[in-house]
Structures are given as C-alpha cells and as structure tokens.
Design an enzyme around this catalytic site. Structure first.
Site, PDB file in Angstrom:
ATOM      1  CB  SER A 255      32.343  44.391  26.994  1.00 59.38           C
ATOM      2  OG  SER A 255      32.779  44.296  28.398  1.00 59.38           O
ATOM      3  CE  LYS A 256      40.213  43.075  28.227  1.00 58.60           C
ATOM      4  NZ  LYS A 256      41.176  44.285  28.779  1.00 58.60           N
ATOM      5  NE  ARG A 257      30.645  45.740  32.099  1.00 56.14           N
ATOM      6  CZ  ARG A 257      29.341  45.984  31.903  1.00 56.14           C
ATOM      7  NH1 ARG A 257      28.516  45.449  32.650  1.00 56.14           N
ATOM      8  NH2 ARG A 257      29.155  46.808  30.999  1.00 56.14           N
ATOM      9  CE1 TYR A 258      27.346  41.417  29.186  1.00 53.68           C
ATOM     10  CE2 TYR A 258      28.840  43.136  28.465  1.00 53.68           C
ATOM     11  CZ  TYR A 258      27.575  42.670  29.041  1.00 53.68           C
ATOM     12  OH  TYR A 258      26.504  43.649  29.150  1.00 53.68           O
TER      13      TYR A 258
END
Ligand code: GLU
Length: 488
Positions: A255-258
């Site tokens: 995920s782009k969050r990480y």
C-alpha cells in the site's frame, strides 16, 4: 537452446508494480537457466481501462531493472505480433470455433438485464454474482435471427455443470474446482475484442508457451483456462503460480501508505537496481542457505521452481530493502556510485544542488557520505551543506558553550589558526591536530568547541567527522563560513 518458453503478459491498464518486476525476474531467470526464451506479450484488450503510454512505461521500467526479453515488442520473433490488439481476427476465429463445437454460446443479454440480475443475486446474499445462463440454450433460429438483426452480443464460455475441474500447479500442487462455482465468463466482447481468458489461452498456445508463471491472484481464473485448453484440444502448459506480495506485518497488499508501490518509484527514491533485484529474488524463493547477497548470475544458477514458496503472500520488508540498498551502496567504488548518482539525477530530474562543483569535488563528498546513506535521495539531503552555505541561527551557535563570548573566542581562535594553514597543508589530519592543540592550550572542552565549529560550518549537529568536512570544503570556503558566524 531448449524449447522452454515462458512469458510475461502485461496489461497496459496502469503502472507496473514492484510485484510485477518480481514476476518478470523469475520468468527471466528461469528462461536463462533453462536456455529457453522469455516472451513479453502486451494484453491490451481492455479498451476501457487502457492507459495512454502505459505500454512504453512498462517496457521501459522492465529494462530499467536490467531485465530483458527475447521475443516481444521491438523484438519480433516467429510467433508475433506480440500485441493482442493486433491479433483480433485470431480470437474471433477461435471463439467461433468454440461456439460451433458447443463449448461457447452467443449471449444477447442487455446491460439492463445483467444489472438487474446482479442486483437480484446480491439481494439474495450471494458472495459472488454469476451469469444465470439465460442465453445458454437459445435455439439456433433465435440466435440467427438476432445476428441478422445486428443485436449486440458477446460470446460466453459454456461451463459444464457438476464437474470437477482439476490441474496440477508446480507450486500449489493438485488443485480441484467445482465447475458450478465457475462463471460462464465472456470470451469475446461486443466490441470484438477478446477478454483476458480467451486471449491468454490462445496466445499461450500459439506462442508455444511451456510455463505459465504468474501471480497467484490468477489461480481462480485458471479453471476457465483449463476448460478452454480442453475444448480446443490443446496440451496444458506447466502452471507455476507465485505468491503475491504483502506489507510486512499486515495481511494486505502493498500500500502506498507504507511507501513506494510502483516499480519506477523505487528507482526514483534512489534504490539501486542491483539491490532491488537482489531483494526481489527472495520474495517467493530462497536457496535454502544463509546466502543473502546474490548476483543475477548466481540467481540464474540457483533458481529452482521447486524452491518457490508455497504460501499465499510473502512479506515485503521495507526495512530489509533499505538495509540491503545501504549495503550495495557501501560496496561500490565512489566513482561508480557517483556515476549512478548522475544517471539517477538526470533520469528523474533531481537537483544535485545545482551541480556547480566539479566531479572531483563531488566524488570526495560522496566518498565521505557513502557509509551513511541507504538511498541516493538520502545523499541529496545529507550533502546539502557541501553546496550551499547553511542557514545559521544565532542562538544555536551558543548551544554548546552556553556563552556567546566563549563561542566567539573559540571561532575567532580557530579562524586565525586556519587562516595560517598553507593550502598544501589543508588536510583533515593537520586540521585536527592544530585544532586540538588550540583547544587544549585554551582549556576549551573538545565537545563544546567542535560542536560549535560543526554547527557554524554545516548548520547540522550530526555530520561525518568535521575535519574531513573542512578538508573537502577547502580553506576559502571554511573561512567564509567562520567569518559569517563570527559577524552574526
Ligand atoms: N494480462 C494479465 C495481467 O495483467 C496476465 C496474467 C497472466 O500472466 O496470465 O497480469
């Protein structure tokens, strides 16, 4: 040359993920090891999801990762064209053949009918919606009438009822599916384009693919493919489904969050290709030894389908990648690393502080920082004060002496000493020696003196050894910075 042929079949519906590169890598290494051929085929049959420029970007990023193909776009071979939108007649011909054999059928259902059918099924709480078979048994005359009247149609797979569909996967072993769970999927769309299912089977067969190595998210589609192979009377390729990637410690996809997810973004962040590739080798495979650092040659030698992990998801450990990248950076000769840095800054338009110094100077800076950076972008941050005067805050100069008078004395004293150093004696050993002599003579504490010096020269509290920095900056620049702070 063996007859082993594997392929990667990108759909240009978006950017390539890092997981796609892992799959390309395994296919590539397998073909190299087996002295076979690696094929790239563009599956651009979903016109609605087509993303402009995606084909070029996908091919570019594969090459950026130092991977390559034997046949495919730009490398025409015996079995081209390798772009599905250039093969439409073929799919039509085969779809027709299936209908004639009774394994597929025309479906004239309107969008409205399908929508309400789906709604109905959802209301009943079915976990997945499936075509209800409305057009499965239309009479020949009804079909002909609709065709003559130019009613829009699709061709659907006629999945048999109450049958077991089974196949052997090289990783997951013998797998069985209940045909009642398999949808009568569309094979040919109303726009005349095939769906993935039809295109992939026809092309894998016609392109003589012996091994279908792909992410295990395609496992649920495989029963449909098995049926198609059977109906066409074709031999099955070896299916090799690979575990997909997930965030470490989570049970979900990257995920782009990480952090980065797209293959190109890892490059943009300043990861080295060799480190990335080494990292990807271990996402679904390991040699069964402690060896962690692998060159491509070694991987090609040791890669073995038997050793692919039989698991659903493998953890993408971002910290490990960072560590590995730092390791690769430290192993490089500064000159080589500098070349990488230049190529990287050019490719991604990254400002290396105006590049207003000469190569020799830059290599020295890089040599000093090399031990401390884990990505090329960290270099940009850490090297700032080698290229620009730092912004010095007056109150912070005294942070280590707690006494403005004392800071002034220290800096003035050092200034005088440095002023007297001849340019050919301007090196870190000499500067360190002279500075120590000075602070000892005047009873300053090492820490207060050198931290103050460090701050006014770099604007930072933590840097590589300060005398190495002075030595690289050069006499003139050091004196300028000292004087600026003294005058503050
Ligand atoms: N076009 C499919 C994709 O986008 C290929 C899947 C396969 O390898 O069969 O990944």
């Amino acid at each position: 040359m063996s007859n082993i042929r594997a392929r990667m079949a990108p759909s240009p519906t978006g950017e390539y993920h890092i997981g796609h590169i892992r799959t390309v890598l395994y296919n590539y290494a397998f073909c190299k090891k087996e002295k076979g051929k690696f094929i790239i085929r563009i599956e651009d049959t979903d016109q609605e999801r087509y993303v402009e420029g995606a084909v070029e970007r996908i091919l570019d990023v594969i090459l950026d990762y130092k991977l390559d193909w034997d046949e495919g776009p730009g490398k025409e071979g015996e079995y081209g064209p390798y772009i599905q939108s250039q093969r439409l007649d073929l799919y039509k011909k085969y779809a027709k053949e299936l209908v004639e054999k009774g394994h597929a059928y025309y479906c004239f259902c309107t969008k409205e009918r399908l929508d309400s059918m789906r709604e109905e099924q959802q209301k009943k709480g079915l976990s997945k919606t499936m075509y209800d078979g409305h057009c499965r048994n239309l009479s020949k005359t009804d079909v002909e009438k609709s065709l003559i009247n130019n009613i829009s149609y699709v061709v659907r797979l006629k999945v048999p009822q109450n049958e077991k569909i089974s196949f052997d996967d090289a990783v997951y072993g013998h797998l069985e599916f209940n045909s009642n769970e398999v949808d009568d999927s569309i094979l040919l769309k109303s726009d005349g384009f095939p769906t993935y299912h039809l295109g992939v089977v026809i092309d894998d067969h016609l392109m003589r693919i012996t091994h279908v190595m792909r992410g295990n998210d395609w496992l649920p589609s495989t029963p449909k493919h098995i049926l198609l192979y059977k109906y066409f009377g074709w031999d099955l390729p070896v299916f090799v489904h690979l575990p997909n990637l997930k965030e470490k410690g989570e049970n979900r996809k990257l995920s782009k969050r990480y952090g980065a997810v797209y293959a190109v973004d890892f490059l943009k962040e300043g990861y080295l290709v060799d480190a990335l590739i080494n990292f990807l080798m271990f996402l679904g495979w390991n040699p069964g030894t402690e060896k962690e650092i692998y060159t491509m040659e070694e991987f090609i030698r040791d890669f073995d389908i038997e050793r692919i992990h039989k698991t659903d998801l493998v953890a993408f450990d971002r910290e490990k990648l960072l560590w590995l990248n730092g390791y690769y950076i430290r192993q490089m000769k500064p000159e080589n690393l500098y070349n990488e840095l230049k190529l990287w800054s050019k490719k991604f338009n990254i400002d290396l502080h105006g590049n207003n110094f000469d190569d020799k100077y830059n290599v020295k800076v890089l040599g000093l920082l090399q031990e401390r950076i884990k990505t090329l972008s960290e270099y940009v941050d850490l090297s700032r004060y080698f290229y620009k005067n730092p912004i010095i805050q007056k109150n912070l100069i005294d942070e280590f002496t707690k006494d403005t008078q004392r800071s002034q004395e220290i800096l003035k004293g050092l200034n005088t000493i440095y002023n007297n150093v001849r340019k050919d004696n301007w090196n870190s050993e000499n500067l360190e020696k002279l500075s120590h002599e000075y602070i000892e003579k005047n009873n300053y504490k090492t820490k207060e003196a050198f931290m103050t010096l460090r701050y006014v020269i770099t604007g930072e509290k933590a840097t590589p050894p300060i005398f190495d920095i002075l030595s690289i900056l050069g006499k003139e620049e050091v004196l300028v910075r000292l004087n600026l702070s003294i005058n503050l």
